[in-house]
Write an enzyme that holds these catalytic residues in place. Structure first.
Site, PDB file in Angstrom:
ATOM      1  N   GLY A  61      35.519  32.992  37.283  1.00 57.26           N
ATOM      2  CA  GLY A  61      34.687  32.861  38.499  1.00 57.26           C
ATOM      3  C   GLY A  61      35.059  33.882  39.566  1.00 57.26           C
ATOM      4  O   GLY A  61      34.202  34.410  40.272  1.00 57.26           O
ATOM      5  N   ASP A  62      36.381  34.174  39.671  1.00 57.53           N
ATOM      6  CA  ASP A  62      36.797  35.166  40.683  1.00 57.53           C
ATOM      7  C   ASP A  62      36.298  36.561  40.313  1.00 57.53           C
ATOM      8  O   ASP A  62      35.923  37.359  41.187  1.00 57.53           O
ATOM      9  CB  ASP A  62      38.314  35.143  40.901  1.00 57.53           C
ATOM     10  N   ALA A  63      36.209  36.852  39.007  1.00 54.24           N
ATOM     11  CA  ALA A  63      35.691  38.164  38.574  1.00 54.24           C
ATOM     12  C   ALA A  63      34.194  38.253  38.881  1.00 54.24           C
ATOM     13  O   ALA A  63      33.689  39.309  39.282  1.00 54.24           O
ATOM     14  CB  ALA A  63      35.943  38.352  37.084  1.00 54.24           C
ATOM     15  N   ALA A  66      33.926  38.993  42.462  1.00 53.22           N
ATOM     16  CA  ALA A  66      34.283  40.401  42.683  1.00 53.22           C
ATOM     17  C   ALA A  66      33.094  41.314  42.348  1.00 53.22           C
ATOM     18  O   ALA A  66      32.811  42.282  43.061  1.00 53.22           O
ATOM     19  CB  ALA A  66      35.499  40.764  41.838  1.00 53.22           C
ATOM     20  N   ASP A  92      42.306  35.425  41.581  1.00 51.78           N
ATOM     21  CA  ASP A  92      43.056  36.679  41.471  1.00 51.78           C
ATOM     22  C   ASP A  92      42.957  37.428  42.803  1.00 51.78           C
ATOM     23  O   ASP A  92      42.020  38.205  43.045  1.00 51.78           O
ATOM     24  CB  ASP A  92      42.450  37.506  40.319  1.00 51.78           C
TER      25      ASP A  92
END
Ligand SMILES: Nc1ncnc2c1ncn2[C@@H]1O[C@H](COP(=O)(O)OP(=O)(O)OP(=O)(O)O)[C@@H](O)[C@H]1O
Length: 451
Positions: A61-63, A66, A92
């Protein structure tokens, strides 16, 4: 996902994030919010907000967030971190910091910096653009890109495209509910009128980016027709407001004018296909053809309880009209902030008489003097009721709405528009995006107990 704020938190900071979102709900509700699925569910349970979710952090999810930052869709990131109690699956931070640094997007990693982001959001102007992709004859996607490039550096812009199902009216209602500071209508007069109708007496200013065939309202307000998109965006960003009247025709809002008889028949002839092929000439050709066929009809006009009868071929009731709306002219000028409607009744019964009448009225509009013409009757009134025998088609702000009878009244000062300055006293020149104490800002300050 334009105009989106990303919300993330380490496990031990999720409660802090909930508290923060609850505290700043008023400001945050004006933006789209996105969070990893687990955080989004937690926020949905604990705080009453709308939030979109991406994959959980454990699945990337963080990617995904991003990637949204990299494509320019995120305006700020709040990622509350905790170095003392971090688990194995936390966002991250290194990745988010790197992407935010590269793309110059603000990122807050604790409550103190998150508050700074909220303070800057309170100062920002949130604008909603209601964009009709089928208006006019231009390339809609190129026009939308141009509008975005001109407005997005200065406004937090939400973009909504109209469809047959999702009308300009509905999209405007949603934008009002989202506490817009400013709503911009981009399309032809039909789109502008639909948006304006929802804004009457709300105090929310209307910006206009004319992209239709005739663009009569933009012209009446003085928006230049050369490079109209650039000029209109400059006018919106200049932030000068004018308060104008609107009309109410049966139960609909009228910003320009209602036409009965000749004008309605002409507008109906100039259909979408003709406008796409001929542009504004479609109206001229349709008008010329209609001159041959227009029959006189019996009219009953009721003003202040007094009824008069005429034989007429065209009736126009105008709140605002540019000189090119020839049939509305005749009194010298259509004044859009006098609390009155201009009513013109045209009784010419031959093509030659009708052409003479049109030429005189055009002259009247150009020289701003009343036309001397035995075939026209003109008056100003707050309210008028028009009945005809047989019933006649009625066009309202460029769209056919049905047939007579119609009852139209003026709503004085009903609409605030962003427009080029005039010399009139009612113009309020101090309004500016930078100094605007928005309703939302006041509400946020009230919530925080500051005022
Ligand atoms: N996505 C869409 N597809 C098809 N029609 C649409 C869509 N969005 C809005 N409309 C229709 O567009 C009409 C309004 O068009 P608008 O008046 O803005 O443009 P125009 O006809 O080019 O301009 P003008 O009135 O100056 O000739 C409405 O009837 C509305 O239902």
């Amino acid at each position: 996902m334009t105009n989106t704020i990303a919300l993330l938190a380490y496990d031990s900071k999720k409660d802090n994030l909930v508290e923060f979102v609850k505290k700043h709900q008023v400001v945050l509700s004006r933006y789209k919010l996105v969070a990893p699925e687990d955080t989004a569910q937690y926020l949905l349970q604990e705080a009453v907000i709308e939030i979109n979710s991406v994959l959980p952090i454990s699945l990337g999810g963080d990617a995904q967030i991003a990637a949204e930052i990299a494509t320019g869709n995120i305006i700020a990131v709040i990622c509350l971190v905790d170095y003392l109690f971090s688990q194995s699956y936390e966002p991250d931070l290194k990745l988010l910091l790197r992407i935010c640094q590269v793309h110059n997007v603000p990122i807050a990693i604790n409550i103190a910096t998150a508050e700074i982001i909220i303070n800057s959001l309170i100062q920002a102007t949130v604008a909603h653009l209601i964009f009709n992709p089928v208006s006019g004859q231009g390339n809609a996607q190129q026009e939308l890109s141009l509008i975005k490039s001109l407005l997005e550096p200065h406004l937090h812009l939400h973009i909504h495209e109209t469809t047959i199902e999702q009308t300009a009216e509905e999209l405007t209602k949603e934008a009002i509910a989202k506490q817009a500071d400013l709503i911009i209508a981009s399309g032809g007069d039909g789109t502008v009128s639909a948006v304006a109708g929802e804004l009457v007496n709300t105090g929310i200013p209307l910006g206009i980016i004319p992209r239709g065939t005739a663009n009569a309202f933009g012209m009446a307000l003085g928006i230049p027709s050369i490079t109209p998109i650039r000029s209109a965006c400059d006018i919106i960003l200049a932030g000068k407001i004018r308060t104008i009247d609107v009309g109410q025709c049966n139960d609909r809002t009228m910003i320009l004018l209602a036409g009965v008889g000749y004008e309605a028949e002409t507008i109906e002839r100039a259909d979408r296909e003709a406008k796409n092929r001929w542009g504004v000439l479609a109206y001229v050709m349709a008008g010329w053809q209609q001159l041959n066929e227009q029959q006189l009809f019996d009219v009953e006009i009721e003003i202040d309880g007094v009824t008069k009868t005429f034989e007429a071929g065209a009736i126009t009731i105008a709140n605002a009209a540019p000189p090119t709306s020839v049939l509305a002219q005749g009194l010298g000028e259509v004044i859009m902030n006098d609390g009155l409607l201009e009513v013109m009744i045209i009784t010419s019964n031959s093509r030659l008489q009708a052409v003479n009448t049109v030429v005189r009225m055009f002259g009247s509009a150009i020289f701003k003097t009343p036309a001397q013409d035995q075939d026209t009757i003109g008056l100003r009134t707050k309210q008028v009721k028009v009945s005809t025998d047989p019933p006649q088609k009625v066009v309202l702000d460029g769209e056919i709405i049905g047939t007579t009878p119609v009852e139209i009244k003026c709503i004085p000062d009903g609409l605030i528009v962003l427009a080029p300055p005039t010399n009139e006293i009612e113009e309020k020149s101090a309004w500016s995006f930078l100094s605007l104490p928005t309703r939302v800002k006041n509400q946020a300050l009230q919530n925080d107990g500051i005022i």
